[in-house]
Design a protein around this motif. Structure first.
Motif, mmCIF file in Angstrom:
data_model
loop_
_atom_site.group_PDB
_atom_site.id
_atom_site.type_symbol
_atom_site.label_atom_id
_atom_site.label_comp_id
_atom_site.label_asym_id
_atom_site.label_seq_id
_atom_site.Cartn_x
_atom_site.Cartn_y
_atom_site.Cartn_z
ATOM 1 N N SER A 160 58.211 26.605 7.925
ATOM 2 C CA SER A 160 59.360 26.268 7.842
ATOM 3 C C SER A 160 60.302 26.427 9.225
ATOM 4 C CB SER A 160 59.887 27.951 7.295
ATOM 5 O OG SER A 160 59.891 28.627 7.534
ATOM 6 N N ALA A 161 61.712 26.374 9.008
ATOM 7 C CA ALA A 161 62.819 26.623 10.306
ATOM 8 C C ALA A 161 62.150 27.611 10.809
ATOM 9 C CB ALA A 161 64.236 26.044 9.491
ATOM 10 N N GLU A 162 61.827 28.676 10.073
ATOM 11 C CA GLU A 162 61.998 30.109 10.423
ATOM 12 C C GLU A 162 60.668 30.829 11.635
ATOM 13 O OE1 GLU A 162 62.762 29.753 7.405
ATOM 14 O OE2 GLU A 162 65.291 29.700 7.852
ATOM 15 N N GLY A 163 59.545 29.633 11.483
ATOM 16 C CA GLY A 163 58.413 29.845 12.032
ATOM 17 C C GLY A 163 57.154 30.173 10.618
ATOM 18 N N HIS A 164 57.361 30.301 9.600
ATOM 19 C CA HIS A 164 56.231 31.190 8.378
ATOM 20 C C HIS A 164 55.644 29.399 8.718
ATOM 21 C CE1 HIS A 164 59.265 34.460 8.422
ATOM 22 N NE2 HIS A 164 59.752 33.928 7.517
ATOM 23 N N LEU A 165 54.890 30.206 7.744
ATOM 24 C CA LEU A 165 53.224 29.096 7.667
ATOM 25 C C LEU A 165 53.355 28.429 6.094
ATOM 26 C CD1 LEU A 165 50.394 27.428 8.757
ATOM 27 C CD2 LEU A 165 49.315 29.464 7.509
ATOM 28 N N LEU A 166 53.458 27.598 5.654
ATOM 29 C CA LEU A 166 54.362 27.048 4.131
ATOM 30 C C LEU A 166 52.733 27.029 3.901
ATOM 31 C CD1 LEU A 166 57.320 25.390 4.774
ATOM 32 C CD2 LEU A 166 56.999 28.118 4.070
ATOM 33 N N ALA A 167 51.965 26.083 4.343
ATOM 34 C CA ALA A 167 51.178 24.960 4.561
ATOM 35 C C ALA A 167 49.768 25.336 5.855
ATOM 36 C CB ALA A 167 51.533 24.115 3.371
ATOM 37 N N LYS A 168 48.640 24.592 4.921
ATOM 38 C CA LYS A 168 47.501 24.449 5.899
ATOM 39 C C LYS A 168 46.321 23.850 5.395
ATOM 40 C CE LYS A 168 43.847 27.474 8.373
ATOM 41 N NZ LYS A 168 43.167 28.501 8.563
ATOM 42 N N TYR A 169 45.406 22.897 6.284
ATOM 43 C CA TYR A 169 44.834 22.085 6.241
ATOM 44 C C TYR A 169 43.637 22.021 6.561
ATOM 45 C CZ TYR A 169 41.420 18.377 6.390
ATOM 46 O OH TYR A 169 40.217 17.871 6.066
ATOM 47 N N LEU A 170 42.740 22.143 6.867
ATOM 48 C CA LEU A 170 42.011 22.743 7.233
ATOM 49 C C LEU A 170 40.309 22.047 7.308
ATOM 50 C CD1 LEU A 170 40.537 24.648 10.323
ATOM 51 C CD2 LEU A 170 39.477 26.515 7.783
ATOM 52 N N LYS A 171 39.903 21.091 8.027
ATOM 53 C CA LYS A 171 38.881 20.350 7.344
ATOM 54 C C LYS A 171 37.463 21.265 7.057
ATOM 55 C CE LYS A 171 35.712 17.239 9.421
ATOM 56 N NZ LYS A 171 35.427 16.138 10.196
ATOM 57 N N PRO A 172 36.444 20.687 6.199
ATOM 58 C CA PRO A 172 36.139 21.896 5.706
ATOM 59 C C PRO A 172 34.564 21.619 7.245
ATOM 60 C CG PRO A 172 36.264 19.568 4.425
ATOM 61 C CD PRO A 172 37.272 19.808 5.905
ATOM 62 N N LYS A 173 34.169 23.032 6.737
ATOM 63 C CA LYS A 173 32.818 23.570 7.666
ATOM 64 C C LYS A 173 33.910 24.372 9.812
ATOM 65 C CE LYS A 173 29.452 21.325 5.920
ATOM 66 N NZ LYS A 173 28.277 19.789 5.958
ATOM 67 N N SER A 174 34.962 24.142 9.186
ATOM 68 C CA SER A 174 35.950 24.136 10.971
ATOM 69 C C SER A 174 36.044 25.170 11.139
ATOM 70 C CB SER A 174 36.738 23.240 11.423
ATOM 71 O OG SER A 174 37.782 22.568 10.401
ATOM 72 N N GLN A 175 36.878 26.309 12.032
ATOM 73 C CA GLN A 175 36.808 27.515 11.872
ATOM 74 C C GLN A 175 38.058 27.435 13.065
ATOM 75 O OE1 GLN A 175 33.182 29.448 12.535
ATOM 76 N NE2 GLN A 175 33.669 30.106 10.239
ATOM 77 N N LEU A 176 39.684 27.142 12.064
ATOM 78 C CA LEU A 176 40.263 26.877 12.943
ATOM 79 C C LEU A 176 41.866 28.099 12.590
ATOM 80 C CD1 LEU A 176 40.186 23.925 14.960
ATOM 81 C CD2 LEU A 176 40.441 26.044 15.726
#
Lengths: 187, 504
Positions: free
Chosen positions: B91-107
């Protein structure tokens, strides 16, 4: 930054109720706040046939021209909605107009139908007919009844339904992005 | 391992071409890979930035209406991209709103992120783009992608380059082979022919000229050289033949002239004998019939006439002998040399009993030759030896033979008055005398006759002498090999003949 606001928020909460009441910015968002924000954002994703799209990008042009948001009857959210007055929108100035009774001469671009008008809904909506007016309301089932966008509350989350048929009838073009976000689209 | 400079031109050329091709290929490939790498990097950056911008654009409505579900759905379309590891919407305030992570990766999505990141981090590339609506920043999309794509692209490029390089190098090798036709092949041919010419001495070989370049010129020059040599050879050969013919002609002419001269001298000698006999006969008749009527002076004149005619008769006899020696047919037979020498020695000793003479003759000597001529030869040589020993109280003569390199060398030695060796070359010429007639009488024809006889026997005659110790005459008859060198050397006072021969 956010945590900073939170601390500030706690501080304010403890010290003064008055300050709390006045400091709307810092208040945790109420349903009405959300609705006001949503309304403002809806306008961004909808285009009116009479308004030139070219002017949307430049806020300086047509600053004098008004974009009327008419508030019909009474509604608990009107107090918050009134705060949108004089905000720029599509290169125009958003102007709040409280009207007791709907009349086409008011040049409303958006017509918010207050909860008080629920009984007269069958009377108001047909009068709009094909006039490019975006009708909004928190009246339950509003979209199904012939309104363009109806707010609904799922738990404590505000969502909305869109009547695409009505939008097309009133020559309003709604962005697919907005349609994507709708809880329900009436076709 | 052959040194480079000693390698054949063929392999030198090939090596040069291959090295330059390799270097060129290496430089070009490096440049190309480097450029390709940068291009891929730029492409990757542009691609991911575009994707991020699209996601940001697709997310603006959802972010305004705080629709996290839609934001997640929008981000989940990143799964279509093979190499995108992580996508985050703020968000504009810097809140994490959504995330996509490729399977098997750890980031994890980074916090406190600012917009407009374009950077390579570790093995990944990261981009962030603001979500903008009506000129307002409503949020931020962050995408992190693996650079595997880059690596695999570079790998593919490298593989292609390797393949192409191999083809080019193969082509270069074939080209080098082709080039050989113009450079090393004619050179090798030239070298082969040169070798052949040197070995066989046959100048008729020619190298075929193929091109008009420097090598072609070299081949032409080589051929011209061969031509010149063979022409010169021909001229030399012709000259040699001419010379032989000329020598032959001259010899013939000379022989005819000689024969005429001999015939002339024979007839002159012969014809001179008749008037001489008349002078001799009538001067004797005068002496016998009218001797008592002549005074002393007349007697003396008459004696002088008789001595003169006797000398002339002797001279004519000798001349006839020389002529005979030259003209007579030569027979080649085995001669008992010792016996023949004995016979001659006896006749010489019998001539004058007043002088003491010792003649020692080696036994069992044999020789090949004409008996008559060899007899004249020995008669002359032993006669000379006896004559020049006159000043000694008793004459001592040795006749012997030694073998040297398969050839019999005969010698006649005296201890009388020798001669100065500087006159040795005058010895065998007719009428040349080393002593005055007052000292030793003679006609000057004896040694010329000896020389002529030896010549007819294809032999050689020479003398070693010293005025104090005497003279040795050596000679050969039909020597075994014509080119065998005969002993020559200075004879010193105490030199013994046997020693001398062995020394030679």
């Amino acid at each position: 930054m956010y945590s900073h606001i939170k601390k500030k928020n706690v501080l304010i909460f403890v010290t003064s109720l008055l300050i709390l009441m006045q400091a709307n910015f810092c208040h945790s968002k109420s349903v009405f706040d959300v609705k006001a924000a949503y309304l403002y954002n809806f306008i961004k994703f909808i285009s009116w046939p009479s308004i030139e799209s070219a002017s949307t990008t430049d806020n300086q042009i047509n600053k004098a021209s008004v974009f009327n948001l008419c508030l019909l009857g009474e509604d608990p959210s009107y107090k918050k909605l009134s705060l949108l007055d004089k905000r720029p929108i599509h290169g125009h100035t958003l102007t709040i107009k409280s009207i007791p009774k709907f009349s086409p001469s008011d040049d409303c671009k958006v017509l918010y139908i207050g909860a008080s008008e629920e009984r007269f809904l069958n009377n108001i909506l047909p009068r709009i007919h094909s006039t490019p007016i975006l009708t909004l309301s928190s009246i339950p089932n509003f979209a199904n009844l012939g309104g363009t966008i109806g707010f609904i509350t799922l738990g404590n989350v505000v969502r909305f339904n869109i009547n695409l048929k009505q939008a097309e009838a009133t020559q309003l073009s709604i962005s697919s992005k907005l349609l994507e976000l709708a809880n329900k689209v009436v076709r | 391992m052959i040194k480079f400079k000693d390698r054949p031109i063929k392999s030198k050329l090939t090596i040069f071409i291959m090295i330059s091709t390799f270097l060129a290929m290496f430089a070009l490939s490096s440049l190309f890979v480097y450029q390709q790498y940068n291009t891929y990097k730029k492409q990757l950056s542009e691609e991911i930035t575009t994707i991020t911008k699209i996601i940001a654009d697709r997310s603006n409505a959802a972010i305004l209406f705080a629709d996290q579900q839609t934001l997640r759905e929008t981000l989940s379309s990143l799964a279509l991209h093979k190499y995108i590891l992580l996508g985050c919407t703020y968000s504009a305030e810097g809140h994490l709103l959504a995330k996509y992570l490729k399977p098997k990766s750890q980031l994890a999505c980074p916090i406190n992120i600012n917009s407009s990141i374009h950077s390579f981090i570790q093995n990944d590339f990261q981009v962030s783009e603001p979500i903008i609506l009506d000129g307002n920043e409503e949020g931020l999309v962050y995408i992190r992608t693996s650079t595997e794509q880059l690596k695999s692209s570079i790998k593919a490029t490298l593989l292609n380059i390797l393949l192409l390089s191999s083809l080019i190098i193969l082509a270069a090798l074939l080209f080098a082979r082709y080039i050989q036709r113009f450079i090393s092949t004619p050179l090798v041919q030239l070298q082969k022919v040169a070798h052949k010419v040197t070995e066989d001495h046959d100048f008729s070989f020619r190298v075929r000229k193929k091109n008009n370049d420097e090598i072609g010129e070299l081949v032409e020059a080589f051929n011209t050289m061969l031509e010149t040599i063979s022409e010169q050879n021909k001229v030399i050969e012709e000259n040699t033949n001419n010379l032989e013919t000329k020598v032959h002609e001259r010899t013939e002419e000379l022989a005819i002239a000689n024969r005429e001269l001999e015939a002339f001298s024979y007839s002159v000698s012969h014809d001179l004998k008749a008037p001489l006999r008349i002078i001799e006969g009538f001067s004797r008749a005068l002496e016998e019939d009218y001797g008592d009527q002549l005074d002393e002076t007349a007697q003396d004149y008459l004696t002088r006439v008789r001595v003169g005619s006797f000398k002339m008769s002797q001279l004519i006899t000798n001349l006839l002998q020389l002529s005979k020696v030259t003209r007579q047919e030569l027979s080649k037979e085995k001669i008992d040399f010792s016996k023949l020498t004995n016979k001659i020695a006896k006749s010489i000793i019998d001539q004058d009993n007043e002088r003491t003479t010792h003649i020692s003759i080696q036994e069992n000597m044999t020789a090949m030759g004409d008996t008559n001529l060899v007899e004249i030869l020995l008669d002359n040589l032993i006669g000379n030896a006896w004559k020049y020993s006159r000043k000694n109280p008793e004459a001592r003569i040795e006749v012997g033979m030694r073998e040297h390199l398969g050839t019999n060398i005969y010698y006649v030695r005296d201890f009388g008055s020798g001669f100065d060796m500087k006159y040795a070359d005058q010895l065998f010429k007719p009428f040349n005398r080393l002593h005055s007639p007052e000292e030793f009488e003679g006609t000057g024809i004896g040694l010329a006759t000896v020389s002529r006889i030896i010549e007819r026997h294809h032999g050689k005659v020479w003398a070693e002498s010293d005025p104090n110790t005497g003279t040795v005459f050596f000679f050969t008859l039909f020597p075994g090999s014509s080119n065998s060198s005969l002993p020559h050397g200075d004879i010193s006072q105490d030199t013994d003949i046997i020693k001398f021969i062995q020394k030679g």
